[in-house]
Scaffold this active site. Structure first.
Site, short mmCIF file in Angstrom:
data_model
loop_
_atom_site.label_atom_id
_atom_site.label_comp_id
_atom_site.label_asym_id
_atom_site.label_seq_id
_atom_site.Cartn_x
_atom_site.Cartn_y
_atom_site.Cartn_z
N GLU A 60 0.82 -1.21 0.00
CA GLU A 60 0.00 0.00 0.00
C GLU A 60 0.85 1.26 0.00
OE1 GLU A 60 -0.52 -2.71 1.72
OE2 GLU A 60 -2.42 -3.37 0.86
N HIS A 129 -11.26 -6.64 8.22
CA HIS A 129 -12.00 -6.38 6.97
C HIS A 129 -13.29 -5.63 7.31
CE1 HIS A 129 -9.42 -9.87 6.05
NE2 HIS A 129 -9.40 -9.40 4.82
C1 LIG Z 1 -1.63 -5.07 3.83
C2 LIG Z 1 -2.63 -5.91 3.11
N1 LIG Z 1 -3.06 -5.53 1.89
C3 LIG Z 1 -3.97 -6.25 1.23
C4 LIG Z 1 -4.47 -7.40 1.78
C5 LIG Z 1 -5.52 -8.20 1.01
N2 LIG Z 1 -4.95 -9.49 0.64
C6 LIG Z 1 -5.14 -10.57 1.42
S1 LIG Z 1 -4.26 -11.87 0.90
C7 LIG Z 1 -3.65 -11.03 -0.42
C8 LIG Z 1 -2.72 -11.71 -1.36
C9 LIG Z 1 -1.57 -12.35 -0.65
O1 LIG Z 1 -0.75 -12.97 -1.56
P1 LIG Z 1 0.55 -13.74 -1.09
O2 LIG Z 1 1.32 -12.91 -0.15
O3 LIG Z 1 1.22 -14.24 -2.28
O4 LIG Z 1 -0.04 -14.94 -0.22
P2 LIG Z 1 -1.05 -16.07 -0.70
O5 LIG Z 1 -2.41 -15.59 -0.36
O6 LIG Z 1 -0.85 -16.27 -2.15
O7 LIG Z 1 -0.69 -17.27 0.09
C10 LIG Z 1 -4.13 -9.72 -0.42
C11 LIG Z 1 -3.82 -8.72 -1.45
C12 LIG Z 1 -4.02 -7.76 3.05
N3 LIG Z 1 -4.48 -8.84 3.67
N4 LIG Z 1 -3.11 -7.01 3.68
#
Ligand SMILES: Cc1ncc(C[n+]2csc(CCOP(=O)(O)OP(=O)(O)O)c2C)c(N)n1
Ligand SMILES: [Mg+2]
Lengths: 328, 327
Positions: A60, A129
């Site tokens: 962000e 959320h």
């Molecule tokens: C700071 C933040 N921004 C956005 C989100 C929304 N969000 C939740 S999981 C995710 C993707 C995470 O991807 P990754 O780190 O590759 O982990 P994965 O879910 O693929 O295991 C996002 C954008 C969040 N949880 N925290």
């Protein structure tokens, strides 16, 4: 006039602004091919391409910091924070940079950007959320803070935000994304000005001040208590910062009672500013104490249903608060 | 140090049980009995391989939301997980305050994490700092998705751990996607392991679909950390076989063919075949394990469904530490 959902209004505003001005672009997580996790950017990637609808890395600070840089250069970024709860990594950039840039450069450098974020609870989203984050930002001169409660305003205010030469935080009540529907003019490039609050229901017995999802519930509560003979005036604050003191005071002058409703927790919440405004400049108009109905002072909205219900302000709780104040 | 046959079978059992539990969560979601599930399907090898490289009850774990199999390996029971899915009062991660899969298990030195990604990484470094201050021989294992390594918090944590030679292993579970965003839009390097080099650390890639390989790689890093030789970044590569969560529809950003292709490298099947080919498991034994998993999950669902919800007003506390008496 077509009836559309609140999220569709947001989407249309971005679509039309992207079409109107080449300087406008959208950046955020999953805003591209996916069309946003709430589908607020559906179709924009296909229409405007990956240079104007950018899937950012999961960061962000990057979204906002890069947005600020692009705005300094002359672009008009619309930055999407996927959930308001995830805005904190960007807090430094918003508070130290976006908000203060114009002042600190004595007007040489401005940051025309929009930061959009869905906010609010009641959707089973738990602590991270569900948050309402407006109070962190309504304390900061240099920012504008807008929260629409219906599709017409969402579209008109978002267009104004994109065209505004200042950083505007635009918080969207996510529970209302599909729940709240309303008419917006077809193919008409209308805007709603940032600044003025709006009286959305005229009444004599008390003023209820609300915004976002709580405004929606306040209208429902007003209908309920109307059957019991309580005539409520509802003021949709819409722009939280700068504050529209005039409309607030005018309404209290008429009704002599004030109830302020928000789902963010009570202490230090936006209601405190409205209450202070009334106490300071409208005291002589009051015939009852100012009341605030807000989320309880716990760190965030819990997940489990009964606990979420305990936290959330809803139409029933608002109706009760209205009855209580009316009987003062 | 090679794994005993018993240990290998135990690891396979945990993977299998976690998979069947995870699949049941999807079923419960489709049936409308739960509101949300975020799945670890496809990541069990990395999780169980890593968890079995640290010492339960001694070492520390700072996990992230995909780590169901890792949590089961660390002693969380299926019923405990299911209670969190239903939002039942007795679920041990948060008393049903957090969404499901926001893990914590005090009794196993597993620290509570939040939803904003990468926030856990500096905590792992801080725990490791405390361990080093006390000259203890514990280690910390912390996990994260590859997308979240874009956050400053991850870099800062790895940097601090590197500067202070802390006993922590940073495991990146690279499942190729962050919701819809593929790795190539996340970073210009070949993977998160490569980022470690710029911070002065060794970064190691391992096939995250191979449980015993992951185990050995993490074990080496754990031994190194325990000997005071500092942190390691390990990137386990695999594929997220399910949508991001029950709220996601992955058809909008990846083809079915792509998903099907990766199912051929399903870590459960790979581990099973490995055990079969080594003669450590027979088809009959495997069937017995399947039945055992099914009945354990069935029983756990029943128990979780019967467990009471919290009362709404219990959400009023605890806000400040003096309200809790940990006894
Ligand atoms: C700071 C933040 N921004 C956005 C989100 C929304 N969000 C939740 S999981 C995710 C993707 C995470 O991807 P990754 O780190 O590759 O982990 P994965 O879910 O693929 O295991 C996002 C954008 C969040 N949880 N925290
Ligand atoms: Mg990922």
């Amino acid at each position: 006039m077509a009836e559309i959902t609140l999220v569709e209004a947001v989407r249309q505003a971005m679509d039309e602004e992207l079409g109107r001005d080449k300087k406008v672009f959208v950046i955020g997580e999953d805003v591209g091919v996916r069309g946003g996790v709430f589908r607020a950017t559906v179709g924009l990637f296909e229409k405007y391409g990956d240079e104007r609808v950018i899937d950012s890395p999961l960061a962000e600070l990057t979204i906002v910091g890069v947005g600020i840089g692009a705005a300094l250069y002359g672009k008009r970024p619309i930055c999407e924070i996927q959930f308001a709860d995830f805005i904190y990594p960007a807090f430094n950039q918003i508070i130290s940079e976006a908000a203060k840039m114009f002042y600190r450069s004595n007007g040489d450098w401005s940051v025309p950007m929009v930061i959009r974020a869905p906010y609010g609870g009641g959707i089973g989203g738990g602590l991270y959320h569900s948050q309402s984050v407006e109070a962190f930002f309504t304390h900061v001169p240099g920012l504008k803070v807008v929260i629409p409660s219906n599709p017409y305003d969402a579209k008109g205010l978002l267009k104004s935000a994109v065209r505004d030469p200042n950083p505007v935080l635009f918080f969207e009540p996510k529970k209302g994304y599909r729940l709240i529907k309303g008419e917006v003019p077809d193919d008409e490039d209308y805007t709603v000005p940032i600044g003025p609050a709006k009286i959305t229901r005229a009444g004599q017995d008390m003023s209820v001040f609300a915004y976002g999802m709580m405004h929606h519930y306040a209208l429902q509560a007003a209908e309920t208590v109307a059957k019991e003979g309580i005539d409520v005036e509802i003021v949709d604050l819409r722009t939280l910062y700068p504050v529209d003191r005039e409309t607030i005071l005018k309404s209290v002058r008429k009704t002599s009672k004030a109830l302020i409703v928000h789902e963010d927790n009570l202490t230090g919440g936006y209601g405190a500013e409205v209450a202070a405004t009334i106490a300071e400049w409208g005291f002589m108009d009051l015939d009852a104490p100012i009341r605030r109905l807000a989320g309880p002072d716990v760190p965030a909205v819990p997940f489990s249903h009964p606990m979420q219900g305990w936290f959330m302000v809803d139409a029933d709780k608002i109706a009760n608060a209205i009855r209580d104040l009316a009987s003062f | 140090m090679s794994l005993s046959n018993e240990k290998k079978k135990e690891m396979f059992w945990i993977m299998l049980l976690s998979r069947r539990l995870d699949e049941r969560a999807w079923v419960l979601h489709r049936q409308g009995k739960i509101a949300f599930h975020i799945s670890g399907i496809g990541q069990e090898a990395a999780q169980v391989g890593a968890a079995s490289a640290i010492t339960k009850g001694k070492d520390w774990l700072v996990p992230y939301y995909r780590d169901l199999a890792m949590m089961i390996a660390m002693g969380m029971t299926p019923a405990e997980f299911l209670m969190s899915l239903f939002g039942k009062a007795a679920e041990p991660t948060s008393g049903a305050r957090q969404m499901p899969s926001h893990f914590s298990l005090k009794r196993a030195n597993i620290v509570s994490h939040s939803a904003p990604v990468a926030t856990q990484s500096p905590h792992a470094a801080g725990i490791a700092l405390g361990i080093k201050m006390d000259k203890s021989d514990q280690v910390v294992l912390t996990t994260i998705g590859e997308g979240a390594t874009s956050q400053g918090e991850w870099y800062e944590a790895v940097n601090f751990a590197a500067v202070h030679t802390l006993p922590v292993v940073f495991l990146v579970e690279n499942n190729q996607y962050a919701i819809s965003v593929p790795q190539k839009l996340q970073m210009a390097v070949s993977g998160a392991a490569e980022k470690a080099c710029g911070l002065g650390l060794e970064g190691i890639k391992v096939d995250g679909t191979q449980v015993f390989k992951v185990h050995q790689t993490v074990l080496d890093a754990v031994v190194k950390a325990r000997q005071g030789e500092g942190p390691t970044v390990i990137e386990a590569e695999m594929y997220r076989l399910t949508p991001h969560s029950s709220d996601d529809d992955d058809r909008s950003y990846r083809t079915r063919e792509e998903v099907e292709r990766h199912k051929k490298k399903d870590p459960i099947i790979l581990a099973k075949n490995h055990l079969l080919s080594e003669g450590l498991l027979s088809e009959e034994e495997y069937q017995t394990l399947e039945e055992k998993a099914k009945s354990q999950v069935d029983d756990a669902v029943k128990a979780a469904q019967q467990a009471p919800f919290p009362k709404g007003e219990t959400a009023a506390s605890p806000v400040y530490a003096q309200e809790v008496n940990h006894g």
